[in-house]
Design a protein around this motif. Sequence first.
Motif, PDB file in Angstrom:
ATOM      1  N   ASP A 152      -8.881  -0.930   6.940  1.00 61.00           N
ATOM      2  CA  ASP A 152      -8.286  -0.406   5.955  1.00 61.00           C
ATOM      3  C   ASP A 152      -9.697  -0.384   5.013  1.00 61.00           C
ATOM      4  OD1 ASP A 152      -5.642  -0.607   6.007  1.00 61.00           O
ATOM      5  OD2 ASP A 152      -5.135  -2.565   4.694  1.00 61.00           O
ATOM      6  N   HIS A 195      -3.391  -1.047  -8.994  1.00 59.53           N
ATOM      7  CA  HIS A 195      -2.276   0.035  -8.918  1.00 59.53           C
ATOM      8  C   HIS A 195      -1.601  -0.997  -9.828  1.00 59.53           C
ATOM      9  CE1 HIS A 195       0.951   0.702  -6.296  1.00 59.53           C
ATOM     10  NE2 HIS A 195       0.992   1.526  -6.580  1.00 59.53           N
ATOM     11  N   VAL A 212       2.154   2.909   7.284  1.00 56.44           N
ATOM     12  CA  VAL A 212       0.880   2.059   6.711  1.00 56.44           C
ATOM     13  C   VAL A 212       1.169   0.642   7.528  1.00 56.44           C
ATOM     14  CG1 VAL A 212      -0.193   1.748   4.800  1.00 56.44           C
ATOM     15  CG2 VAL A 212       1.007   3.944   4.897  1.00 56.44           C
ATOM     16  N   ARG A 218      -9.329   2.925  -3.962  1.00 56.30           N
ATOM     17  CA  ARG A 218      -9.921   2.395  -2.599  1.00 56.30           C
ATOM     18  C   ARG A 218     -10.883   1.728  -2.571  1.00 56.30           C
ATOM     19  NH1 ARG A 218      -7.102   5.729   2.743  1.00 56.30           N
ATOM     20  NH2 ARG A 218      -7.459   3.214   4.099  1.00 56.30           N
ATOM     21  N   ARG A 267     -11.872  -2.531  -2.265  1.00 58.60           N
ATOM     22  CA  ARG A 267     -10.803  -3.511  -1.762  1.00 58.60           C
ATOM     23  C   ARG A 267     -10.263  -4.188  -3.581  1.00 58.60           C
ATOM     24  NH1 ARG A 267     -14.682  -6.928   2.704  1.00 58.60           N
ATOM     25  NH2 ARG A 267     -13.274  -5.537   3.894  1.00 58.60           N
ATOM     26  N   TYR A 323      -2.930   6.143   0.388  1.00 56.94           N
ATOM     27  CA  TYR A 323      -2.426   5.558   1.762  1.00 56.94           C
ATOM     28  C   TYR A 323      -1.962   6.371   1.753  1.00 56.94           C
ATOM     29  CZ  TYR A 323      -5.382   1.498   1.221  1.00 56.94           C
ATOM     30  OH  TYR A 323      -6.324   0.327   1.248  1.00 56.94           O
ATOM     31  N   ARG A 360       0.543   3.249  -3.200  1.00 51.31           N
ATOM     32  CA  ARG A 360      -0.972   3.828  -3.454  1.00 51.31           C
ATOM     33  C   ARG A 360      -1.803   4.838  -2.699  1.00 51.31           C
ATOM     34  NH1 ARG A 360      -3.470  -2.328  -2.094  1.00 51.31           N
ATOM     35  NH2 ARG A 360      -1.784  -3.708  -3.480  1.00 51.31           N
ATOM     36  N   ARG A 391       0.877  -1.366   0.071  1.00 46.00           N
ATOM     37  CA  ARG A 391      -0.205  -0.146   0.088  1.00 46.00           C
ATOM     38  C   ARG A 391       0.853   1.380  -0.336  1.00 46.00           C
ATOM     39  NH1 ARG A 391      -2.198  -3.926   3.252  1.00 46.00           N
ATOM     40  NH2 ARG A 391      -4.367  -4.589   2.356  1.00 46.00           N
ATOM     41  N   GLU A 419      -8.421  -2.297  -5.929  1.00 43.92           N
ATOM     42  CA  GLU A 419      -7.485  -1.396  -5.800  1.00 43.92           C
ATOM     43  C   GLU A 419      -5.544  -1.783  -6.171  1.00 43.92           C
ATOM     44  OE1 GLU A 419      -5.744  -1.699  -0.958  1.00 43.92           O
ATOM     45  OE2 GLU A 419      -7.141  -0.390  -1.575  1.00 43.92           O
ATOM     46  N   ALA A 420      -5.881  -3.189  -5.841  1.00 43.14           N
ATOM     47  CA  ALA A 420      -4.491  -4.123  -5.866  1.00 43.14           C
ATOM     48  C   ALA A 420      -4.142  -5.026  -7.597  1.00 43.14           C
ATOM     49  CB  ALA A 420      -4.623  -5.541  -5.108  1.00 43.14           C
ATOM     50  N   GLU A 449       4.124  -4.460   4.230  1.00 50.46           N
ATOM     51  CA  GLU A 449       3.940  -2.804   3.962  1.00 50.46           C
ATOM     52  C   GLU A 449       5.700  -3.009   5.029  1.00 50.46           C
ATOM     53  OE1 GLU A 449       0.624  -2.776   2.123  1.00 50.46           O
ATOM     54  OE2 GLU A 449       0.924  -3.767   4.190  1.00 50.46           O
ATOM     55  N   SER A 472      -4.652   4.794  -7.531  1.00 48.26           N
ATOM     56  CA  SER A 472      -5.072   3.524  -7.138  1.00 48.26           C
ATOM     57  C   SER A 472      -6.764   3.229  -6.384  1.00 48.26           C
ATOM     58  CB  SER A 472      -4.229   2.892  -6.096  1.00 48.26           C
ATOM     59  OG  SER A 472      -5.033   1.413  -5.452  1.00 48.26           O
TER      60      SER A 472
END
Length: 403
Positions: free
Chosen positions: A248, A90, A30, A81, A83, A60, A57, A25, A86-87, A35, A79
């Motif tokens: 998150d 990004h 974070v 936000r 769930r 964050y 991202r 993130r 976003e991954a 992370e 990104s």
Amino acid sequence: MKPPIKPRRRRGAGRPLKVMMLGLRGLPRVQGGVERHVEELALRLARSGCSVEILARGPYVERKEPHRWRGLVVTPLPSPRTRSLEAVVHTFVGVVHAARRGPDILHIHAVGPSLLVPFARALGLRVVVTHHGFDYERAKWGRLARVALKLGEWVGMRFADRRIAVSRVIARTMNTRYDVLVAAVPNGVTPQPQPSSVTALRQFGLTRRRYIITVSRLVPEKRHLDLIEAFAHGAPDGWHLAIVGAADHEDTYSRMVLAAADATPGVIATGFQSGLALRELMAHAGLFVLPSSHEGLPIALLEALAEGLPVIASDIPANREIGLPDDCYFPVGDIPALTAAIAQSCASFRTDAQREATRALVGRDYDWDVIAEEVRAVYETISLDQSSEMIPGTLTPLPHPLP
């Protein structure tokens, strides 16, 4: 007009190894195991002479423009936000950014972002993947997300130039499942002098060595509700339970945890904590508990041991790998067993000498400096002067193979 994608260049003599990291993130401050892993690893790689850029991202991180932090370049990228998106969004943007910048290594973390490994390879990037855990086993994901995460694991393991796993359990599973070489390089800790200050304890009404602590995001696999129920029945009078962490994305589970904490005497939800406040809360606790049903190799548990704390953890393979005495483990989801373990541990006295012995042991076996050297050794096995062919399963042996 956008610049063309740069072809991968040869690394000249004396030029620093240029590494980009993607899949987290962001940093600093974070929450999350990936992370924390990237932060500790990247700082040491930079100190060893690598040029390290973190692709964060945007939502964050506080600063929205590229900037330097402790020798690292942090580049926030767009990104959503949400769930489910976003991954992957990004990671797609990050791979395109990396292809334009031409790093020597693109290091992708976690199985979800690994879905884009073939795309990165097609753009000429050298890719290292770190498997942090079987994310598709997490309770928060629906069927479609689980399929996507399993596919990410498959393509990451099959098409990355090199593969790393944060535990021997994961490395063995990947070796068996996909017949590929995987370097087992664990998460780590950095033992530090324990803080004498107690500002955070005063803020939350806690007494030194008279509270239980758990540190994690508020997600279902961490099983906070089990811990709250066990605390209500097993902790002696005068003890508290500090639940450190936040969600998150606020959801039904996180609201249930906060409601249960508010309704249970002695339970304090501190929210996300970092820096000195987190160190104070960890260092002065009387017991650390990790009741989770899913982990990769839990950094929070390692850090509790690095503080010399007595610990209780669920008996899942990731926690078992750390090698604690049997009485430190309980069957995951067994609330009566957790209740009894809490009562027994709170009633026991742990000497300063015992705490120091625990600190020394975990500091020796999980040293971030050694871990960074092992990761860099994996990088160096990739010949940056040869062409990149997408042929899975034909890689040379790694310098730190699975034991």
